[in-house]
Design a protein around this motif. Structure first.
Motif, PDB file in Angstrom:
ATOM      1  N   THR A 186     -39.640   8.752 -53.604  1.00 34.00           N
ATOM      2  CA  THR A 186     -38.634   9.583 -52.940  1.00 34.00           C
ATOM      3  C   THR A 186     -38.177   9.040 -51.588  1.00 34.00           C
ATOM      4  O   THR A 186     -37.110   9.430 -51.108  1.00 34.00           O
ATOM      5  N   LEU A 187     -38.966   8.159 -50.961  1.00 35.54           N
ATOM      6  CA  LEU A 187     -38.632   7.627 -49.645  1.00 35.54           C
ATOM      7  C   LEU A 187     -38.500   6.106 -49.729  1.00 35.54           C
ATOM      8  O   LEU A 187     -39.502   5.413 -49.894  1.00 35.54           O
ATOM      9  N   PRO A 188     -37.300   5.567 -49.621  1.00 35.80           N
ATOM     10  CA  PRO A 188     -37.104   4.121 -49.789  1.00 35.80           C
ATOM     11  C   PRO A 188     -38.000   3.272 -48.894  1.00 35.80           C
ATOM     12  O   PRO A 188     -38.520   2.236 -49.327  1.00 35.80           O
ATOM     13  N   TYR A 189     -38.213   3.719 -47.649  1.00 37.82           N
ATOM     14  CA  TYR A 189     -38.995   2.900 -46.718  1.00 37.82           C
ATOM     15  C   TYR A 189     -40.487   2.877 -47.057  1.00 37.82           C
ATOM     16  O   TYR A 189     -41.244   2.071 -46.504  1.00 37.82           O
ATOM     17  N   MET A 190     -40.933   3.744 -47.982  1.00 39.07           N
ATOM     18  CA  MET A 190     -42.330   3.740 -48.407  1.00 39.07           C
ATOM     19  C   MET A 190     -42.551   2.911 -49.665  1.00 39.07           C
ATOM     20  O   MET A 190     -43.673   2.757 -50.119  1.00 39.07           O
ATOM     21  N   ASP A 191     -41.487   2.372 -50.227  1.00 42.89           N
ATOM     22  CA  ASP A 191     -41.600   1.605 -51.467  1.00 42.89           C
ATOM     23  C   ASP A 191     -42.230   0.237 -51.233  1.00 42.89           C
ATOM     24  O   ASP A 191     -43.015  -0.250 -52.045  1.00 42.89           O
ATOM     25  N   THR A 192     -41.888  -0.410 -50.135  1.00 40.16           N
ATOM     26  CA  THR A 192     -42.415  -1.725 -49.727  1.00 40.16           C
ATOM     27  C   THR A 192     -42.241  -2.794 -50.801  1.00 40.16           C
ATOM     28  O   THR A 192     -43.078  -3.679 -50.947  1.00 40.16           O
ATOM     29  N   GLY A 193     -41.159  -2.706 -51.577  1.00 41.20           N
ATOM     30  CA  GLY A 193     -40.835  -3.772 -52.511  1.00 41.20           C
ATOM     31  C   GLY A 193     -41.416  -3.659 -53.898  1.00 41.20           C
ATOM     32  O   GLY A 193     -41.113  -4.487 -54.771  1.00 41.20           O
ATOM     33  N   PHE A 194     -42.239  -2.648 -54.164  1.00 39.94           N
ATOM     34  CA  PHE A 194     -42.835  -2.521 -55.501  1.00 39.94           C
ATOM     35  C   PHE A 194     -41.785  -2.180 -56.549  1.00 39.94           C
ATOM     36  O   PHE A 194     -41.827  -2.662 -57.673  1.00 39.94           O
ATOM     37  N   GLY A 195     -40.830  -1.334 -56.195  1.00 39.19           N
ATOM     38  CA  GLY A 195     -39.735  -1.027 -57.112  1.00 39.19           C
ATOM     39  C   GLY A 195     -39.681   0.394 -57.608  1.00 39.19           C
ATOM     40  O   GLY A 195     -38.824   0.733 -58.428  1.00 39.19           O
ATOM     41  N   LEU A 196     -40.561   1.261 -57.126  1.00 36.91           N
ATOM     42  CA  LEU A 196     -40.585   2.633 -57.622  1.00 36.91           C
ATOM     43  C   LEU A 196     -39.323   3.409 -57.271  1.00 36.91           C
ATOM     44  O   LEU A 196     -38.959   4.346 -57.982  1.00 36.91           O
ATOM     45  N   HIS A 197     -38.669   3.026 -56.196  1.00 37.70           N
ATOM     46  CA  HIS A 197     -37.459   3.743 -55.805  1.00 37.70           C
ATOM     47  C   HIS A 197     -36.255   3.345 -56.668  1.00 37.70           C
ATOM     48  O   HIS A 197     -35.219   3.992 -56.618  1.00 37.70           O
ATOM     49  N   ASP A 198     -36.427   2.305 -57.455  1.00 38.88           N
ATOM     50  CA  ASP A 198     -35.370   1.822 -58.345  1.00 38.88           C
ATOM     51  C   ASP A 198     -35.571   2.448 -59.725  1.00 38.88           C
ATOM     52  O   ASP A 198     -36.558   2.164 -60.408  1.00 38.88           O
TER      53      ASP A 198
END
Length: 221
Positions: A186-198
């Protein structure tokens, strides 16, 4: 329903006697306000204006802003728990990994439909202090760990878990991972590149996480 510290229901009898449609309107307006502004900056005046009612009516319904927040918290907790209960019942005989995967997909779908629910939680978690904050956050963690413990204990009963796996450690690990999962979702800045926000990578990310859990907890093939 959780109670206030004074062991009183957050909502008055006057409010609870309103038609459900009117109760829902108050809930949605208050949820929007608290999710957008947090507890401290939330305005009873804005909520009343959005509803087209007098501010005094809100105080008649709840007494103060704290009790209104508790009412919203109670309903949010119930909403969030419903898809998880459905998954737990529908996947009762499935392996642990499949049950975790189904829970993640169900909650992801719920958050897509009800973004303000999780936005309220992240405000509680990260952004401010307010009355009974620690108690309410502890209640969320207690409900979450109770859910994951039931899945871990079912898996242990069926002999899926390794003998050296500590139940409470497994529950803590899964609960911590899931909390971080929902933050990244739910928070783009907490994704850190893993891809869950995509959205296009959600399934593959869930598969990777579940694979890690299965390798760490279950018996080797």
């Amino acid at each position: 329903m959780p109670q206030t510290e004074q062991n009183e229901a957050p909502a008055s009898a006057t409010f609870l006697n309103l038609p459900e449609e009117k109760q829902q309107r108050v809930y949605r307006a208050a949820l929007h306000e608290f999710a957008a502004h947090g507890f401290g900056s939330a305005s009873s005046n804005r909520i009343a204006r959005a509803l087209g009612i007098a501010k005094g009516s809100l105080f008649q319904y709840f007494g103060n802003k704290e009790r209104l927040f508790h009412y919203v918290f109670d309903r949010v907790t119930g909403q969030f728990a419903e898809p998880l209960r459905t998954v737990r019942e529908a996947t009762h005989d499935a392996p642990l990994g499949a049950r975790i995967r189904a829970a993640l997909l169900a909650v992801s779908s719920f958050l897509d439909t009800h973004p303000e629910v999780y936005r309220l939680y992240t405000r509680m978690l990260f952004q401010e202090s307010f009355p009974l904050r620690e108690k309410l956050l502890s209640q969320i963690r207690s409900l979450s760990t109770k859910y994951w413990r039931s899945l871990v204990e079912d898996a242990k009963f069926r002999g899926e878990l390794r003998q050296d796996v500590d139940t409470e450690a497994a529950v803590f690990f899964i609960d911590a991972l899931m909390d971080r999962f929902f933050q990244a979702r739910t928070l783009p800045y907490m994704d850190t590149g893993f891809g869950l926000h995509d959205d296009s990578r959600l399934d593959s990310c869930i598969d990777a996480l579940v694979s890690c859990i299965e390798r760490g907890l279950t018996k080797p093939c």
